[in-house]
Design an enzyme around this catalytic site. Structure first.
Site, PDB file in Angstrom:
ATOM      1  N   CYS A 192       0.783  -1.229   0.000  1.00 13.53           N
ATOM      2  CA  CYS A 192       0.000   0.000   0.000  1.00 13.53           C
ATOM      3  C   CYS A 192       0.820   1.288   0.000  1.00 13.53           C
ATOM      4  O   CYS A 192       0.746   2.075  -0.928  1.00 13.53           O
ATOM      5  CB  CYS A 192      -0.931  -0.031   1.210  1.00 13.53           C
ATOM      6  SG  CYS A 192      -1.801   1.498   1.464  1.00 13.53           S
ATOM      7  N   HIS A 245      -2.358   6.975   4.634  1.00 18.59           N
ATOM      8  CA  HIS A 245      -1.279   5.992   4.829  1.00 18.59           C
ATOM      9  C   HIS A 245       0.058   6.441   4.252  1.00 18.59           C
ATOM     10  O   HIS A 245       0.841   5.642   3.736  1.00 18.59           O
ATOM     11  CB  HIS A 245      -1.678   4.632   4.243  1.00 18.59           C
ATOM     12  CG  HIS A 245      -0.945   3.481   4.882  1.00 18.59           C
ATOM     13  ND1 HIS A 245      -0.909   2.221   4.343  1.00 18.59           N
ATOM     14  CD2 HIS A 245      -0.218   3.419   6.024  1.00 18.59           C
ATOM     15  CE1 HIS A 245      -0.201   1.426   5.104  1.00 18.59           C
ATOM     16  NE2 HIS A 245       0.238   2.130   6.143  1.00 18.59           N
TER      17      HIS A 245
END
Length: 543
Positions: free
Chosen positions: A71, A127
């Protein structure tokens, strides 16, 4: 529902006069979506994605859109146009209490677009760092941010472990972050919330100003949760003879709910009269894990086989000169930055903040006309000389014992499994290199995790696993070796051709050093060890 889209040739005639304008840009990112978890890939028979399928089939499906295997590295490359080796995110995903983030010298995509007159709004998952307020979204170019900072959360409580991570943020008149933690949204499903906010932003937008909407869904990242009424609506065709079929029902439903959300976003754009001047991009940050299907590709999330790094992606826009086809050109996640920069008319040398060198290329002519654009993509490079990291010392020592080989032998060495598995070798300090050049793909080095193949239905009991030297099954095999695949004839990466084409192996290995010179050195992974990142049950910046 999405409804009927106007034929693109008709739209081209209607909006020819507006093509000199900056387009609205809607960038939608799914989380851990499998290559075969959408209908438009042609293999899927178990997940309902009619809205995505219609947009993809009316637009341009991207056959070779490469992302990172996890990610944070993918999202950093997307937001900066730079390989993860340059930003330090080659080290892997951010941990929730880690003192690291995208460098403040980086010019992020929303910052670049904002300086060109775009209204910039972010929804969903960040993130990319939150240990200081300066690293949070509204300090990195977004006017507003509605969503989460960390990697994952409960879809209903909006908690990451024990802390709430859901905010509705913006800057005040003095440039300070207004941190509006949305405790009141507890019990409401995240995907619905993200869609609702996106629709509201479109409805409230002045269509005479260019819009950048970044919609980063958390679907279908764990935990696998979905409203029961939607499970009954979308997943009744999944057979009970599939292993973990209850989980698979929820997983499939999560995708269908996201698909429904994309349809609502498109409807809002049409109703606002913005669609004819919009570029809409859909992609995943990486491939699916064992819950999903990356068929027919090998591997999945965390793997540098194609199932981990080839994303289900497409672009839809009436501005496309050619549409309704599958584009087989090589593209990389970094290319969106360069492409949007060109569409926005940005002049990086005219701005006060220096523009760091980017790795992405403008792919609009490739998308719109089918013209070739690039023939090389770096998948990953790790070199223990670029890392001094106490958490990875043992794995680094193993990597140094089995360094990247500069010969052409494809011989693989089974690394000490009992030693390597607890080290979570992929996240630490292996020494390896993975690159694509034209039809050739090279993976070489230490700490290579051999993945198998998911089935076309995503049944976990059909996942082909590897055995160790004793013939015992386990869920990964870590080797040192060299692999060369011809992806034009071997999309499943079954035939290692390293011994058959030593000149190609040498040619690709010779590219390694130029990339090593671009790697950002990481001194040590630092963490909040005192719990100060949790304040009154809420995750907050602590430095």
């Amino acid at each position: 529902m999405l409804g009927t889209l106007l034929p693109l040739p008709v739209l081209l005639i209607l909006v020819n006069s507006v093509y000199s304008k900056q387009p609205h840009i809607v960038l939608i990112v799914a989380d851990d979506l499998g290559y075969n978890d959408v209908g438009f890939r042609g293999y899927n028979t178990f997940v309902s994605t009619p809205n995505l399928d219609e947009l993809a089939n009316e637009g341009v499906i991207l056959e070779n859109h490469i992302v990172s295997a996890t990610c944070s590295p993918s999202r950093t490359s997307l937001m900066t146009g730079r390989y993860a080796i340059r930003t330090g995110f080659w080290k892997g995903n951010l941990k929730r209490n880690e003192e690291f983030g995208l460098g403040l010298d980086e010019t992020l995509m929303p910052e670049m677009l904002k300086r060109n007159g775009y209204r910039t709004h972010g929804v969903g998952k960040w993130h990319l760092g939150m240990f200081t307020w300066e690293h949070t979204p509204v300090k990195r170019g977004f006017e507003t941010w509605f969503g989460m900072y960390l990697a994952e959360q409960n879809y209903y409580s909006h908690k990451s472990v024990e802390g709430i991570d859901f905010r509705d943020n913006y800057l005040d008149a003095d440039g300070n972050v207004v941190d509006n933690v949305r405790r009141d949204l507890e019990g409401q499903y995240s995907t619905h919330l993200f869609t609702n906010r996106s629709v509201e932003l479109i409805q409230a937008h002045d269509q005479n100003e260019p819009l950048f909407l970044y919609l980063a869904y958390t679907s279908v990242h764990t935990p696998h949760q979905a409203p029961q009424e939607d499970v009954e609506k979308y997943a009744m065709n999944i057979s009970a003879n599939i292993t973990d079929f209850l989980m698979r029902k929820k997983y499939s439903t999560m995708i269908s709910i996201m698909d429904e959300g994309v349809g609502r976003v498109v409807d809002a754009l049409k109703q606002k009269g913005m669609m004819e001047n919009t570029v809409l991009v859909f992609t995943s940050d990486n491939g699916a894990g064992l819950s999903g299907s990356n068929y027919p590709l090998r591997g999945g999330k965390r793997s540098f086989f194609e199932g981990g790094v080839r994303a289900a992606s497409f672009v839809y826009s009436p501005r496309l000169e050619k549409s309704g086809y599958i584009n087989k050109n090589l593209h990389h996640v970094t290319d969106w930055y360069a492409t949007f920069q060109k569409l926005a008319g940005d002049k990086p040398n005219l701005h006060q903040k220096p523009q760091l060198e980017i790795d992405g290329v403008d792919i609009w002519s490739s998308l719109s006309k089918g013209e070739p654009c690039r023939d090389e993509v770096l998948y990953e490079l790790r070199d223990p000389s670029k890392r001094l990291d106490s958490t990875g010392k043992d794995a680094r020592d193993v990597a140094r014992a089995y360094p990247v080989s500069l010969n052409t032998s494809s011989t693989t060495i089974q690394l000490p499994y009992d030693e390597m598995r607890p080290l979570k070798a992929l996240n630490y300090a292996q020494d390896f290199f993975a690159i694509r050049w034209k039809n050739w793909k090279l993976i070489t080095g230490t700490g290579i995790t051999l993945h198998g193949w998911t089935s076309s239905t995503g049944q976990t009991d059909e996942y082909e696993q590897f055995t160790d030297e004793s013939g015992n099954l386990h869920d990964w095999t870590i080797v040192s070796g060299t692999f060369l695949f011809d992806l034009t004839v071997d999309i499943r990466e079954k035939n290692n051709l390293a011994d058959d084409y030593p000149d190609i192996v040498k040619k690709l290995l010779n590219k390694r050093q130029s990339y090593v010179e671009k790697v950002k050195f990481i001194s040590e992974r630092k963490y909040d060890k005192h719990g100060i990142s949790l304040v009154d049950g809420v995750w907050k910046p602590w430095v």
